[in-house]
Motif scaffolding. Structure first.
Motif, PDB file in Angstrom:
ATOM      1  N   ARG A 295      39.577  44.833  32.381  1.00 16.54           N
ATOM      2  CA  ARG A 295      39.567  46.285  32.415  1.00 16.54           C
ATOM      3  C   ARG A 295      38.359  46.791  33.193  1.00 16.54           C
ATOM      4  NH1 ARG A 295      42.117  49.473  28.740  1.00 16.54           N
ATOM      5  NH2 ARG A 295      41.623  50.995  30.349  1.00 16.54           N
ATOM      6  N   GLY A 296      38.461  48.033  33.665  1.00 16.42           N
ATOM      7  CA  GLY A 296      37.277  48.697  34.192  1.00 16.42           C
ATOM      8  C   GLY A 296      36.217  48.739  33.117  1.00 16.42           C
ATOM      9  N   GLY A 297      34.954  48.501  33.505  1.00 12.56           N
ATOM     10  CA  GLY A 297      33.871  48.480  32.521  1.00 12.56           C
ATOM     11  C   GLY A 297      33.509  47.099  32.038  1.00 12.56           C
ATOM     12  N   THR A 298      34.236  46.068  32.526  1.00 13.20           N
ATOM     13  CA  THR A 298      33.927  44.695  32.135  1.00 13.20           C
ATOM     14  C   THR A 298      32.763  44.159  32.984  1.00 13.20           C
ATOM     15  OG1 THR A 298      36.262  44.339  31.649  1.00 13.20           O
ATOM     16  CG2 THR A 298      34.898  42.368  31.885  1.00 13.20           C
ATOM     17  N   TYR A 299      31.839  43.467  32.325  1.00  8.66           N
ATOM     18  CA  TYR A 299      30.794  42.756  33.071  1.00  8.66           C
ATOM     19  C   TYR A 299      31.338  41.389  33.446  1.00  8.66           C
ATOM     20  CZ  TYR A 299      27.393  46.329  31.884  1.00  8.66           C
ATOM     21  OH  TYR A 299      26.722  47.528  31.787  1.00  8.66           O
ATOM     22  N   VAL A 300      31.202  41.019  34.707  1.00  8.54           N
ATOM     23  CA  VAL A 300      31.735  39.742  35.179  1.00  8.54           C
ATOM     24  C   VAL A 300      30.631  38.952  35.879  1.00  8.54           C
ATOM     25  CG1 VAL A 300      34.100  40.589  35.454  1.00  8.54           C
ATOM     26  CG2 VAL A 300      32.501  40.776  37.379  1.00  8.54           C
ATOM     27  N   SER A 301      30.836  37.642  35.930  1.00  8.37           N
ATOM     28  CA  SER A 301      29.955  36.800  36.736  1.00  8.37           C
ATOM     29  C   SER A 301      30.696  36.444  38.026  1.00  8.37           C
ATOM     30  CB  SER A 301      29.564  35.541  35.965  1.00  8.37           C
ATOM     31  OG  SER A 301      30.738  34.886  35.525  1.00  8.37           O
ATOM     32  N   ARG A 302      29.957  35.901  38.979  1.00  5.10           N
ATOM     33  CA  ARG A 302      30.553  35.512  40.250  1.00  5.10           C
ATOM     34  C   ARG A 302      31.621  34.449  40.013  1.00  5.10           C
ATOM     35  NH1 ARG A 302      29.173  31.765  44.307  1.00  5.10           N
ATOM     36  NH2 ARG A 302      29.815  32.467  46.400  1.00  5.10           N
ATOM     37  N   GLY A 303      32.795  34.643  40.596  1.00  2.00           N
ATOM     38  CA  GLY A 303      33.866  33.664  40.462  1.00  2.00           C
ATOM     39  C   GLY A 303      34.809  33.935  39.296  1.00  2.00           C
ATOM     40  N   MET A 304      34.491  34.900  38.451  1.00  2.00           N
ATOM     41  CA  MET A 304      35.333  35.192  37.281  1.00  2.00           C
ATOM     42  C   MET A 304      36.639  35.851  37.732  1.00  2.00           C
ATOM     43  SD  MET A 304      33.933  37.083  33.882  1.00  2.00           S
ATOM     44  CE  MET A 304      35.087  37.817  32.734  1.00  2.00           C
ATOM     45  N   LEU A 305      37.703  35.549  36.995  1.00  2.00           N
ATOM     46  CA  LEU A 305      39.019  36.057  37.361  1.00  2.00           C
ATOM     47  C   LEU A 305      39.109  37.567  37.146  1.00  2.00           C
ATOM     48  CD1 LEU A 305      41.896  35.068  38.262  1.00  2.00           C
ATOM     49  CD2 LEU A 305      42.511  35.190  35.828  1.00  2.00           C
ATOM     50  N   LEU A 306      39.504  38.287  38.206  1.00  2.00           N
ATOM     51  CA  LEU A 306      39.716  39.736  38.108  1.00  2.00           C
ATOM     52  C   LEU A 306      41.194  40.061  37.952  1.00  2.00           C
ATOM     53  CD1 LEU A 306      37.334  40.965  40.968  1.00  2.00           C
ATOM     54  CD2 LEU A 306      36.888  41.019  38.508  1.00  2.00           C
TER      55      LEU A 306
END
Ligand SMILES: [Zn+2]
Length: 361
Positions: A295-306
């Motif tokens: 969802r919008g507002g999620t913190y992600v790391s590099r390479g994480m599935l969007l």
């Protein structure tokens, strides 16, 4: 000697005449909306037909009884970003012109054709973006003619411009505001205070390159180029009008007026905002069917599935991953995708705001 005498007379007269002149009984008119001190006026900026159709931009003027700045609130450049439009229809009833200092101009819906035809991002009449054509052109197509009038009648007369947006029909977005910077210390400090006062606790730092024509074609960039103070804020997701998002924008607008000493209102500025960069837009490399994984507002790391993108038969699934660590400020909330379509935006998180730079962070 005469010069000195004249100066003495001027000094003696100026405070008196200024006191008599305030508040001026002259109405403040925008289009057909003309408000005298203590009044709210409703009307429109009429854009005559030319190469294409005419349009009419609704406008509200609230004129206070005490002197103060002119603040313009604008929404609906994107006519399906409903939360911001609805919020501005709810602002004037919250204002008492007999208690107000200065003047408030409210334009809740610039892009009427976009709203009526549910066309995202563009004005369907001429297929131009109504937040991408400032300062407009009186001899151009509808978008350009409309923005030329908005520039002359609203932007140029305002001391402070608040531009509201929100999650469009195709955008799963988390609320945030922008600290728009010009590289000029005084202007930037004022805009920082306004962004904090607005109250959203995610603030994207966007540095406008005043030398770049593309940087000053948006309402905010154009306003900054004219030396105005600017706040941009977005709330709402996927065209949904949620009461808490509307309230966040209405409260933010009232906070801007309070911190500008135009209304009496207690508010708490964002004390510990998450400072964000503009971020990286993830684009589709081919047409297909997109399914978001976060969802919008999620913190992600590099390479994480969007999300995933398949072809129109549901095969050939491709993983769309984040190019960097940060906050997903918005992600495509509908399956439609085409080559070059924005699928998501991932903004880096800053510990402290970095210095101004004319290239994007
Ligand atoms: Zn928008």
């Amino acid at each position: 000697m005469k010069a000195t005498l004249a100066a003495v007379i001027l000094i003696a007269l100026t405070p008196l005449s200024a006191a008599q002149a305030q508040p001026t009984a002259e109405p403040f008119a925008v289009g057909t909306a003309a408000a005298r001190p203590g009044e709210i006026a409703y009307g429109a900026i009429d854009v005559p037909a030319a190469a294409d159709a005419a349009t009419s931009i609704p406008v509200i003027v609230v004129k206070g009884v005490r002197p103060g700045p002119v603040v313009a609130f604008v929404a609906g450049s994107h006519g399906t970003e409903y939360t911001s439009i609805i919020a501005l229809t709810q602002l004037a009833p919250r204002l008492d012109p007999r208690q107000l200092a200065g003047t408030v101009v409210i334009a809740p819906l610039l892009n009427v054709a976009s709203f009526e035809q549910m066309t995202v991002h563009l004005n369907p009449v001429d297929r131009k973006g109504m937040n991408a054509q400032y300062p407009g052109d009186p001899a151009g197509t509808q978008t350009q003619r409309a923005l030329a009038l908005v520039a002359a009648q609203i932007v140029k007369r305002a001391d402070l411009v608040v531009d509201l947006h929100g999650g469009d029909l195709d955008e799963d977005l988390v609320p945030y505001s922008y600290w728009m910077r010009s590289g000029k210390a005084t202007q930037d400090a004022a805009s920082r205070e306004l962004a904090l006062a607005f109250g959203l606790d995610r603030i994207i730092i966007e540095d406008v390159d005043l030398a770049s024509p593309t940087g000053t074609r948006t309402l905010s960039g154009y306003s900054i180029s004219l030396g105005k103070k600017v706040v941009v804020a977005e709330a709402g997701a996927s065209g949904k009008v949620r009461p808490e998002d509307v309230a966040a924008l209405v409260d933010g607008c009232l906070n801007v007026l309070a911190t500008s000493h135009m209304i009496d209102r207690a508010f708490t500025p964002a004390a510990h905002p998450v400072w964000l960069g503009s971020g990286a837009r993830v684009q589709a490399e081919s047409p297909g069917i997109f399914a978001q994984a976060v969802r919008g507002g999620t913190y992600v790391s590099r390479g994480m599935l969007l999300g995933t993108l398949t072809d129109y038969t549901g095969r050939d699934a491709r993983k769309i991953t984040s190019p960097s660590a940060g906050l997903v400020t918005f992600i495509r909330g509908v399956p439609s995708a085409w080559k070059g379509a924005t699928l998501a935006n991932v903004a880096p998180v800053f510990v402290e705001p970095p210095p101004y730079q004319s290239a994007p962070h």
